[in-house]
Design an enzyme around this catalytic site. Structure first.
Site, mmCIF file in Angstrom:
data_model
loop_
_atom_site.group_PDB
_atom_site.id
_atom_site.type_symbol
_atom_site.label_atom_id
_atom_site.label_comp_id
_atom_site.label_asym_id
_atom_site.label_seq_id
_atom_site.Cartn_x
_atom_site.Cartn_y
_atom_site.Cartn_z
ATOM 1 N N SER C 36 40.589 16.651 29.479
ATOM 2 C CA SER C 36 40.582 17.124 28.092
ATOM 3 C C SER C 36 41.980 17.057 27.496
ATOM 4 C CB SER C 36 40.072 18.576 28.031
ATOM 5 O OG SER C 36 38.700 18.626 28.303
ATOM 6 N N ASN C 37 42.957 17.569 28.235
ATOM 7 C CA ASN C 37 44.321 17.572 27.718
ATOM 8 C C ASN C 37 44.967 16.195 27.770
ATOM 9 O OD1 ASN C 37 44.659 20.283 26.836
ATOM 10 N ND2 ASN C 37 44.542 20.892 28.981
ATOM 11 N N LYS C 155 35.314 21.864 38.688
ATOM 12 C CA LYS C 155 36.481 22.371 37.974
ATOM 13 C C LYS C 155 35.952 23.307 36.903
ATOM 14 C CE LYS C 155 40.308 21.498 34.883
ATOM 15 N NZ LYS C 155 40.964 20.630 33.898
ATOM 16 N N SER C 157 36.788 25.748 33.855
ATOM 17 C CA SER C 157 37.778 26.224 32.884
ATOM 18 C C SER C 157 37.290 27.442 32.118
ATOM 19 C CB SER C 157 38.129 25.102 31.901
ATOM 20 O OG SER C 157 38.755 24.044 32.567
ATOM 21 N N GLY C 181 40.365 25.937 36.300
ATOM 22 C CA GLY C 181 40.662 24.986 35.237
ATOM 23 C C GLY C 181 41.645 25.505 34.211
#
Lengths: 291, 291, 291, 291
Positions: C36-37, C155, C157, C181
């Site tokens: 995502s980042n 993972k 988040s 996450g």
């Protein structure tokens, strides 16, 4: 318009074109390819271009072709917008990017839509669909964006009467038009000032939606209200309850060709299909009584 | 109806009764005390009883008095319902309890509403207001509850067209009626089959809301649509944007007596008050042109 | 890892590779590209392939390279997964598709992840990130998916302790591992049974995150707790408050190369940048005192 | 502490007092009456006063008694707060009002809590429980409120690590303390700086929660982590999955007296009760192995 797939996930262009022919016969005057119900989020870039081409080939030039070109990035949206224009789209429908919800501020959206409208050779229509994006557009943003000469409309699928009325009240409706985005709110949104609608149910029941629109446009609100009420259960069952699988199944009930959805969407189960058939039979019977 | 307070938080019963007189003059035929906009969540039990008494004293017996008696517990709701009936309420409006959201299942709500309807000497109207409760009622629940002989209606403030159309389609509308719960969706909800509405804007603009209702009831959808559109900004500004403080300020603009809200609600700021005045001036001017 | 762009939106591969060198120096043992980042939702397909290649070129073969290959369609995810494997990725991270929220049922997700895991030449890690997708994964789904031999981790988040504890309790932790996450929940999630984490703050403060991990792994919970507490404000400021623009600005504060985000994300404003600098100065000073 | 009811909805004060005796034996040092899990939203005003009295009678004066006195109105909260102080409560826990969500602004909450803290003869603890209120408190508000000399703590049931770390970082922790509000996040929240917790699971498993707290307080993070992990499924099953009915059933499994919940809450079904028994058996067996 939906994108028909076969069981292995390939686009059935001949079914897609078949449907357009039926819609032209029914008298539909505007067409949207690559919308939410066209499963645009599941399409490869090259498939999108082919669908625009296929649509333009079948749709008379006197009729309007819209293409949904909004993706998450500004530059990706601009690229697809230009390609859509080159392939004969008359305008583009651009939903708001929404992955990084907390950063999708007024300023970010202003810059995004302004850059797209500056770059686009054809008019831009804003698309508000919070049920999918999770980020509803605010009326202040839409009103500010209507000042751009190339931003010409809003398709609103939220049905939020406050948004619609504030936008209609604060914009030059000769230049900027609001379109309802859901059959369930078509008449209410037109009552609030929308010019018409782009609604999923029209894929399966184009004549009923046209009749509703025409009744309203000619001032026969009584008939428009009756059609709105009679079609409401179908509007709820298609997309609302059953999603695109429901819309595609409903198309087959009505002599159109939906194919199946692309995965991860699952095809409609038998029980839901029977419910849908029952709802459409009742709708058709009540519509027949009406006229 | 709102509950007018003074700056120290005391109920101003004389203002409350003054407003009723104005509404009777305007021709309003039904009245709700202890609704959301009556700030019922801020009222002591004894205050609730006094407000019902004060309302019944001023409202002609030929006109309907509803009382909002829904609290979080089943037994507390039953108690207040019986007390409301003893004081002359014609029916009660019962919002769904919602504090323990995850436990508010179909079964819990069925048992809750059934126990209340069994115990109530007067008809029960279900009240769906997810903007405050956070728990929207499902159409399957409402449809099942309509089978109880003492459950006679639904006030729906969600404006969800799917809910309304499914309920209208599946109930005996002679026995069970749907009422719109927000001015912004009054006409659309009546188009979908509602009988009328209980809407906050009627506290400040009773004649406009009555005119909308009567235009619709007499088949003049064009005029109903015009009033709906003209009043939409006021409907959004009152309650939507400004909450009860906005509604109370609007009442004062229109010659009624709102008082201030009870804390923690804050009174309207000067700037918001000016915006509101501008919106009401424009609304009144457009309504005057219409007739 | 972030994807550094220049002001015109082009990927700066040399900055991307520079960062990897710094991370290798710091001792980081696992790397995620296209998360995502990494702004994967803003990347073209061809850019994604180049980033995987660039990453694998710089990351020693003894260290793990993960690639985020989840897109909305099942077939698109499978295609990118295979291409990632061909380019040397050791495993793929697959977030759940989420555009058509109401249709993303247990069955749809089971079929989606099973098809991907069947087709993937390398292990699959499920990625739950409801802050972006709007659709949190349920523990029942994750537990069922852990039975697939090629699904090897989660993972998470969300930081939801119920999800993590149920998954850890019901899976063979030798075969299936949970990874935190978010830096803000790294220690709590490891306490609940996670093996480690993939956290944005590690892009800007790799040594601090490693120190936290190592303190926990060696049983020094006191020190792990101190680092967790000291880094918490930075974890909140980066991504949480300021999104990727904040993370990239923080990287520059720490001698790494973030570049700017791609539009519609806006670069960080000066004021927010100063707040961030203040937070990092305090964090670094407190970390220095600690050791 | 829960409020035990019998099948007809009456409070069983003798069971309530029985439980307190058990908690005192177990070594619990602080007690909360009229919290969320005490079903305070279902209690009449007079019942609340009696419960405070009953609690104070049984709880040694050396131990702390908190009372949940937050209702929707500011004046109602002040009234109950004063009455609680008169009956021997040592401090009050005040959840944020939340019915009119859109109007619950920073200013409204500042005025609300300031008025209560000014009027209260005993310290005030803020209570953040968005799962029930639907309105999470912001760290900026909490930090500003900590400046009031009579506002002395925050019970946080959100488990949001950003909120906790920002509050802990920005307040004088000698004067203002954070307390975890959920067993599932007890250790993480203490790691982030909380002093302890007020957690539902302690009603059913007081010794396990005390052991977790004492392990943490004495620096034995390893043991604290083990207890956190072992108790996580029970923490999720009680309240999370099954609500108060689950908590009360769990109490009976553990030799305490929960009674049944008040309607509209339904008692636990047999199947859920068996799941719960299985979870508690496994928890108790693993805890026994630990020590």
């Amino acid at each position: 318009m939906v994108t028909p797939f076969n069981d292995s996930g390939s686009i059935q262009y001949e079914l897609f074109e078949h449907n357009i022919e039926k819609y032209v016969e029914a008298g539909i005057e505007g067409y949207l390819v690559l919308g939410s119900n066209g499963e645009s989020v599941y399409l490869e870039h090259s498939e999108k271009l082919k669908l625009i081409e296929a649509a333009r080939k079948r749709i008379p030039s006197s009729m309007t072709l819209l293409a949904g070109t909004g993706v998450e990035s500004t530059q990706g949206t601009i690229l697809l917008t230009k390609e859509a224009a080159e392939r004969g789209a008359d305008a583009v429908l651009v939903k708001n990017p929404s992955y990084f919800k907390a950063q999708m501020t007024f300023d970010a959206y202003m810059a995004h839509y302004t850059a797209i409208a500056d770059a686009s050779p054809i008019p831009v229509i804003i698309y508000n669909v919070p049920v999918f994006t999770g980020v509803p557009l605010q009326s202040t943003l839409v009103i500010e964006l209507t000042k751009h000469p190339n931003i010409r409309g809003l398709k609103d699928s939220s049905g939020d009467p406050k948004l619609i009325s504030e936008v209609v009240w604060n914009t030059d409706t000769k230049k900027f038009g609001v379109l309802a985005g859901a059959a369930a709110t078509l008449l209410p949104t037109m009552v609030a000032g929308a010019r018409g609608g782009i609604v999923a149910l029209a894929c399966a029941a184009p004549r009923a939606m046209l009749a509703l629109y025409r009744a309203f446009a000619s001032g026969d609100y009584k008939k428009a209200g009756d059609i709105q009420r009679i079609t409401a259960p179908a509007a709820g069952a298609v997309t609302g309850t059953n999603g695109i699988a429901g819309l595609k199944a409903a198309m087959e009930l009505e002599g159109l060709q939906g194919g199946v959805p692309r995965r991860p969407l699952l095809p409609l189960k038998a029980e839901a299909r029977e419910d849908l058939a029952r709802i459409f039979r009742r709708m058709n019977s009540e519509l027949a009584e009406l006229s």
